[in-house]
Design a protein around this motif. Structure first.
Motif, PDB file in Angstrom:
ATOM      1  N   ASN A  39      45.472  39.573  34.265  1.00 29.39           N
ATOM      2  CA  ASN A  39      45.753  41.007  34.398  1.00 29.39           C
ATOM      3  C   ASN A  39      46.129  41.306  35.850  1.00 29.39           C
ATOM      4  OD1 ASN A  39      45.841  43.782  34.473  1.00 29.39           O
ATOM      5  ND2 ASN A  39      43.936  44.078  33.335  1.00 29.39           N
ATOM      6  N   GLU A  40      47.429  41.450  36.099  1.00 27.00           N
ATOM      7  CA  GLU A  40      47.902  41.624  37.472  1.00 27.00           C
ATOM      8  C   GLU A  40      47.593  43.005  38.042  1.00 27.00           C
ATOM      9  OE1 GLU A  40      48.751  38.991  39.172  1.00 27.00           O
ATOM     10  OE2 GLU A  40      48.348  37.971  37.275  1.00 27.00           O
ATOM     11  N   ALA A  41      47.047  43.892  37.210  1.00 29.59           N
ATOM     12  CA  ALA A  41      46.613  45.199  37.715  1.00 29.59           C
ATOM     13  C   ALA A  41      45.281  45.082  38.451  1.00 29.59           C
ATOM     14  CB  ALA A  41      46.495  46.201  36.576  1.00 29.59           C
ATOM     15  N   LEU A  42      44.607  43.939  38.291  1.00 26.63           N
ATOM     16  CA  LEU A  42      43.315  43.728  38.931  1.00 26.63           C
ATOM     17  C   LEU A  42      43.478  42.950  40.235  1.00 26.63           C
ATOM     18  CD1 LEU A  42      41.205  42.561  35.830  1.00 26.63           C
ATOM     19  CD2 LEU A  42      41.333  44.872  36.784  1.00 26.63           C
ATOM     20  N   THR A  43      42.697  43.307  41.241  1.00 26.26           N
ATOM     21  CA  THR A  43      42.640  42.515  42.463  1.00 26.26           C
ATOM     22  C   THR A  43      41.844  41.245  42.189  1.00 26.26           C
ATOM     23  OG1 THR A  43      40.572  43.514  43.238  1.00 26.26           O
ATOM     24  CG2 THR A  43      42.644  44.633  43.839  1.00 26.26           C
ATOM     25  N   ILE A  44      41.914  40.283  43.095  1.00 28.09           N
ATOM     26  CA  ILE A  44      41.145  39.052  42.884  1.00 28.09           C
ATOM     27  C   ILE A  44      39.656  39.347  42.895  1.00 28.09           C
ATOM     28  CG2 ILE A  44      41.113  38.388  45.332  1.00 28.09           C
ATOM     29  CD1 ILE A  44      41.226  36.082  42.195  1.00 28.09           C
ATOM     30  N   SER A  45      39.232  40.306  43.682  1.00 30.30           N
ATOM     31  CA  SER A  45      37.830  40.704  43.706  1.00 30.30           C
ATOM     32  C   SER A  45      37.402  41.254  42.351  1.00 30.30           C
ATOM     33  CB  SER A  45      37.596  41.757  44.792  1.00 30.30           C
ATOM     34  OG  SER A  45      36.259  42.202  44.778  1.00 30.30           O
ATOM     35  N   GLU A  46      38.243  42.076  41.756  1.00 38.69           N
ATOM     36  CA  GLU A  46      37.943  42.652  40.439  1.00 38.69           C
ATOM     37  C   GLU A  46      37.963  41.581  39.352  1.00 38.69           C
ATOM     38  OE1 GLU A  46      39.735  47.167  41.122  1.00 38.69           O
ATOM     39  OE2 GLU A  46      41.086  45.532  40.532  1.00 38.69           O
ATOM     40  N   LYS A  47      38.912  40.652  39.456  1.00 37.34           N
ATOM     41  CA  LYS A  47      38.978  39.567  38.472  1.00 37.34           C
ATOM     42  C   LYS A  47      37.699  38.731  38.502  1.00 37.34           C
ATOM     43  CE  LYS A  47      44.020  38.928  38.322  1.00 37.34           C
ATOM     44  NZ  LYS A  47      45.139  37.999  38.585  1.00 37.34           N
ATOM     45  N   LEU A  48      37.271  38.376  39.700  1.00 34.49           N
ATOM     46  CA  LEU A  48      36.072  37.544  39.819  1.00 34.49           C
ATOM     47  C   LEU A  48      34.822  38.295  39.365  1.00 34.49           C
ATOM     48  CD1 LEU A  48      36.838  35.695  43.171  1.00 34.49           C
ATOM     49  CD2 LEU A  48      36.793  34.708  40.874  1.00 34.49           C
ATOM     50  N   GLU A  49      34.771  39.573  39.648  1.00 34.63           N
ATOM     51  CA  GLU A  49      33.639  40.374  39.197  1.00 34.63           C
ATOM     52  C   GLU A  49      33.553  40.399  37.674  1.00 34.63           C
ATOM     53  OE1 GLU A  49      31.971  44.994  39.405  1.00 34.63           O
ATOM     54  OE2 GLU A  49      33.735  44.418  40.583  1.00 34.63           O
ATOM     55  N   LYS A  50      34.714  40.563  37.019  1.00 37.60           N
ATOM     56  CA  LYS A  50      34.751  40.627  35.562  1.00 37.60           C
ATOM     57  C   LYS A  50      34.581  39.248  34.917  1.00 37.60           C
ATOM     58  CE  LYS A  50      37.636  44.791  35.171  1.00 37.60           C
ATOM     59  NZ  LYS A  50      36.714  45.571  34.313  1.00 37.60           N
ATOM     60  N   VAL A  76      41.368  32.213  35.667  1.00 33.61           N
ATOM     61  CA  VAL A  76      41.438  32.956  36.929  1.00 33.61           C
ATOM     62  C   VAL A  76      41.894  32.082  38.100  1.00 33.61           C
ATOM     63  CG1 VAL A  76      39.073  32.610  37.800  1.00 33.61           C
ATOM     64  CG2 VAL A  76      40.189  34.815  38.127  1.00 33.61           C
ATOM     65  N   ARG A  77      42.042  30.791  37.882  1.00 39.79           N
ATOM     66  CA  ARG A  77      42.390  29.871  38.973  1.00 39.79           C
ATOM     67  C   ARG A  77      43.716  30.217  39.671  1.00 39.79           C
ATOM     68  NH1 ARG A  77      41.170  24.409  40.847  1.00 39.79           N
ATOM     69  NH2 ARG A  77      43.061  23.236  41.276  1.00 39.79           N
ATOM     70  N   PRO A  78      44.775  30.604  38.952  1.00 34.48           N
ATOM     71  CA  PRO A  78      46.003  30.976  39.680  1.00 34.48           C
ATOM     72  C   PRO A  78      45.768  32.107  40.679  1.00 34.48           C
ATOM     73  CG  PRO A  78      46.484  30.665  37.355  1.00 34.48           C
ATOM     74  CD  PRO A  78      44.986  30.630  37.482  1.00 34.48           C
ATOM     75  N   GLY A  79      44.941  33.078  40.291  1.00 37.22           N
ATOM     76  CA  GLY A  79      44.622  34.169  41.202  1.00 37.22           C
ATOM     77  C   GLY A  79      43.802  33.697  42.396  1.00 37.22           C
ATOM     78  N   ILE A  80      42.907  32.750  42.149  1.00 45.42           N
ATOM     79  CA  ILE A  80      42.116  32.173  43.240  1.00 45.42           C
ATOM     80  C   ILE A  80      43.029  31.446  44.226  1.00 45.42           C
ATOM     81  CG2 ILE A  80      40.441  30.343  43.777  1.00 45.42           C
ATOM     82  CD1 ILE A  80      38.931  31.147  41.224  1.00 45.42           C
TER      83      ILE A  80
END
Length: 268
Positions: free
Chosen positions: A118-129, A149-153
């Protein structure tokens, strides 16, 4: 209950009643054999019909059919991303909570992609979820969630490492393990993280706190992380392992070091 059922060793030995339950999303898979046996397209249809989202089925299945290679993982990703796209298109904000709480482990796996891609989420939000998926009781969900989530990381490496460094002291071993497994320089079934292959020292903020972790699950991941790094930066890994053994001569650290050095030892 699921935990009391023993899974079959081969797909042909799975009872028809169990396979039906798996494909309806009424039970979890209990081993890799069952996990591989699930017809994800059939499960998708059953799941979406059960939750009154019939209109999602056709576009998602079309995306699956377009895959050049259909494996459990590629189909899983295509379905997860497809559900994400359909839910965003229909402003179906609450559907993630339905997916993430579902009985079927494969449905929950789809939910990891609803977060990770979900590109609407920041990496911080992705990791939180994603943390709820990282602590899932099912092995399949835990493996898929770090891949999702690895690509975002990788794209936000420094920020991700800072966030994940706080996970290394979490009481849940699954969450601690996610911190190392999701950032492995090479990893399994995933793209490499070039920055960590070139400069594995960046990962020490995650590895150092877990160099004597009591969980074998975590130990294996930390050892594999360093073994990945040894394939491009062997001197770094040797130095770190020597340092750890000087500082922490306990069986947990010895185990991690042995695992970390296995490729170097093999190539001697």
């Amino acid at each position: 209950m699921t935990e009391k059922r023993k899974g079959a060793r081969s797909i042909k030995d799975i009872p028809e009643s169990i396979l039906t339950q798996l494909n309806r999303g009424e039970t979890e898979s209990v081993n890799l054999t069952e996990w591989l046996a699930v017809d994800q397209k059939l499960l998708l249809e059953n799941f979406l019909l059960q939750h009154n989202r019939k209109e999602y089925i056709k576009p998602i299945l079309k995306a699956v059919d377009r895959l050049k290679k259909q494996t459990v993982n590629t189909v899983n990703e295509a379905i997860g991303v497809g559900i994400l796209n359909e839910s965003l298109k229909n402003r179906d904000e609450d559907f993630l909570s339905v997916v993430s709480a579902h009985t079927s482990d494969l449905v929950r796996c789809w939910g990891t992609y609803m977060v990770g891609r979900n590109e609407a989420l920041t990496i911080s939000e992705k990791l939180e979820k994603i943390q709820a998926f990282a602590s899932d009781s099912h092995f399949g969900v835990r493996e898929i969630c770090w891949m999702a989530v690895r690509p975002g990381i990788a794209e936000n490496l420094e920020e991700s490492l800072t966030i994940l460094s706080c996970w290394t002291n979490h009481e849940n071993e699954y969450i601690r393990r996610f911190a190392s497994e999701s950032t492995r320089p090479r990893g399994v079934w995933c793209a490499h993280i070039e920055k960590l292959k070139k400069n594995p020292g960046l990962g020490l903020v995650i590895l150092e706190p877990m160099k004597s972790d009591p969980s074998r699950y975590v130990q294996d991941s930390v050892g594999n992380w360093l073994n990945d790094a040894s394939k491009s930066q062997p001197e770094f890994v040797i130095e770190i392992c020597d340092e750890w053994l000087r500082e922490s001569l306990v069986k947990e650290t010895k185990y991690i070091v042995k695992k970390a050095l296995r490729t170097i030892q093999k190539n001697k």
